[in-house]
Design a protein around this motif. Structure first.
Motif, PDB file in Angstrom:
ATOM      1  N   SER A   1       1.532   1.982   3.695  1.00 46.62           N
ATOM      2  CA  SER A   1       1.050   0.730   4.264  1.00 46.62           C
ATOM      3  C   SER A   1       2.215  -0.245   4.333  1.00 46.62           C
ATOM      4  N   PHE A   2       2.110  -1.224   5.234  1.00 53.18           N
ATOM      5  CA  PHE A   2       3.226  -2.143   5.443  1.00 53.18           C
ATOM      6  C   PHE A   2       2.716  -3.439   6.039  1.00 53.18           C
ATOM      7  N   PHE A   3       3.534  -4.489   5.926  1.00 53.46           N
ATOM      8  CA  PHE A   3       3.196  -5.780   6.521  1.00 53.46           C
ATOM      9  C   PHE A   3       3.524  -5.751   8.009  1.00 53.46           C
TER      10      PHE A   3
ATOM     11  N   ASP B   1      -2.217  -7.578  -0.014  1.00 53.50           N
ATOM     12  CA  ASP B   1      -3.172  -6.707   0.672  1.00 53.50           C
ATOM     13  C   ASP B   1      -3.777  -7.389   1.899  1.00 53.50           C
ATOM     14  N   SER B   2      -3.833  -8.710   1.881  1.00 52.19           N
ATOM     15  CA  SER B   2      -4.423  -9.448   3.003  1.00 52.19           C
ATOM     16  C   SER B   2      -3.609  -9.340   4.283  1.00 52.19           C
ATOM     17  N   TRP B   3      -2.348  -8.907   4.161  1.00 52.87           N
ATOM     18  CA  TRP B   3      -1.461  -8.845   5.320  1.00 52.87           C
ATOM     19  C   TRP B   3      -1.079  -7.420   5.700  1.00 52.87           C
ATOM     20  N   VAL B   4      -1.709  -6.450   5.043  1.00 49.84           N
ATOM     21  CA  VAL B   4      -1.267  -5.064   5.171  1.00 49.84           C
ATOM     22  C   VAL B   4      -1.877  -4.364   6.365  1.00 49.84           C
ATOM     23  N   SER B   5      -1.060  -3.516   6.981  1.00 47.74           N
ATOM     24  CA  SER B   5      -1.519  -2.595   8.023  1.00 47.74           C
ATOM     25  C   SER B   5      -1.423  -1.188   7.458  1.00 47.74           C
ATOM     26  N   GLY B   6      -2.503  -0.410   7.601  1.00 46.40           N
ATOM     27  CA  GLY B   6      -2.505   0.956   7.089  1.00 46.40           C
ATOM     28  C   GLY B   6      -3.528   1.142   5.988  1.00 46.40           C
ATOM     29  N   GLU B   7      -3.877   2.392   5.734  1.00 48.90           N
ATOM     30  CA  GLU B   7      -4.880   2.724   4.733  1.00 48.90           C
ATOM     31  C   GLU B   7      -4.279   3.334   3.475  1.00 48.90           C
ATOM     32  N   SER B   8      -2.995   3.570   3.456  1.00 43.00           N
ATOM     33  CA  SER B   8      -2.362   4.197   2.292  1.00 43.00           C
ATOM     34  C   SER B   8      -2.382   3.252   1.091  1.00 43.00           C
TER      35      SER B   8
END
Length: 310
Positions: free
Chosen positions: A91-93, A151-158
């Protein structure tokens, strides 16, 4: 209460006011209070430019373990970050409207580097180094709060977050105390290239920029442990896939079934050191016998734009 609007003039005025306060405290021998006043400047809403904070409910937080890329500004950390995000399940911003989607601007748990010099200067300031949290309960609560904000800014499900803010390089012990399962990628690039590339942003003297590289990586050197892996921009440019595989294996990252598209600027991995090393001042000298670049495999006499293994 509405936060004060940022402007360079307002920030400078606040810094001058703080300087006057610190001067008075020093004259009175109140040294601890003077240091606190300086730290409070770094925490000021006005000084912390472009920070964006929001918090995810604890039960909804997906991120469990961070992997930190630790390398200075202009060292190629974004290149590595985007390549790993494209090819491995992390996951990443994304699109957070802060510089290079750096996590340091997406939380209020610790200070960002801007009030203390920013690129080319932050490693000189003790305020930018955070002591490890020794009390387990405090460390747990701080880690939970930080993950809830990130976590509020994360893209991805990992459950694995890849984070690459440059000050990570001097904060390994702090993050280690928060996240015992974290991994740290200590990322280097020829100091001449980093220094001259940083001058595009800030017209700082080359000796200062070289000293900053030395200071930051000597700190990282002291903090290396079993949770750290060394990786170099030059090696990655020469063999992106194999270098990424070595890093991924160490960090426990799984390959994506199909890679994500890379940004156009990274569609071709190319070593751009040569243009900087060619411009590096031939008159540069240092009296410092501790030269971290030599420990990490770089020689200033090497004019090929690549790292030396000597």
């Amino acid at each position: 209460m509405k936060k004060p609007a940022y402007s360079p003039q307002a920030a400078a005025a606040e810094a001058r006011k703080t300087a006057q306060e610190i001067h008075s405290l020093l004259q009175e021998g109140r040294f601890s209070q003077a240091r606190t006043a300086l730290e409070n400047l770094g925490k000021s809403d006005l000084q912390v430019k472009r920070r964006r904070v929001r918090t995810q409910p604890a039960e909804d937080v997906r991120i469990k373990r961070p992997v930190f890329i630790c390398g200075l500004h202009r060292s190629g950390t974004t290149l590595l970050h985007d390549y790993l995000c494209a090819h491995y399940s992390v996951s990443f911003f994304q699109s957070a409207k802060v510089p290079e989607n750096e996590g340091q601007f997406l939380q209020d748990v610790y200070m960002a580097e801007r009030p203390f010099g920013g690129p080319g200067a932050f490693a000189f300031y003790p305020q930018m180094e955070f002591a490890p949290l020794k009390k387990p309960e405090r460390a747990r609560k701080t880690a939970s709060r930080l993950l809830a904000q990130w976590d509020s800014w994360v893209s991805g499900e990992s459950p694995v977050l890849l984070e690459k803010s440059p000050p990570n390089i001097i904060r390994i012990p702090y993050f280690r105390s928060l996240f015992p399962e974290a991994r740290f990628i200590v990322w280097t690039r020829d100091p001449r290239a980093v220094s001259l590339s940083t001058r595009k942003w800030h017209k700082l003297p080359v000796p200062q920029l070289m000293a900053h590289w030395n200071t930051a990586y000597m700190k990282a050197f002291q903090d290396l442990g079993e949770d750290c892996i060394l990786a170099r921009y030059e090696d990655f440019c020469a063999a992106p896939a194999s270098t990424a595989e070595r890093i991924a294996a160490f960090c426990g990252l799984e390959k994506r079934p199909a890679p994500l598209p890379l940004a156009e600027r990274f569609s071709e991995v190319k070593n751009s050191n040569a243009k900087y090393t060619a411009e590096f001042p031939a008159t540069y000298q240092t009296r410092n016998l501790v030269r971290a670049w030599e420990y990490f495999g770089y020689s200033l006499s090497n004019d090929t734009g690549t790292a030396s293994n000597d």
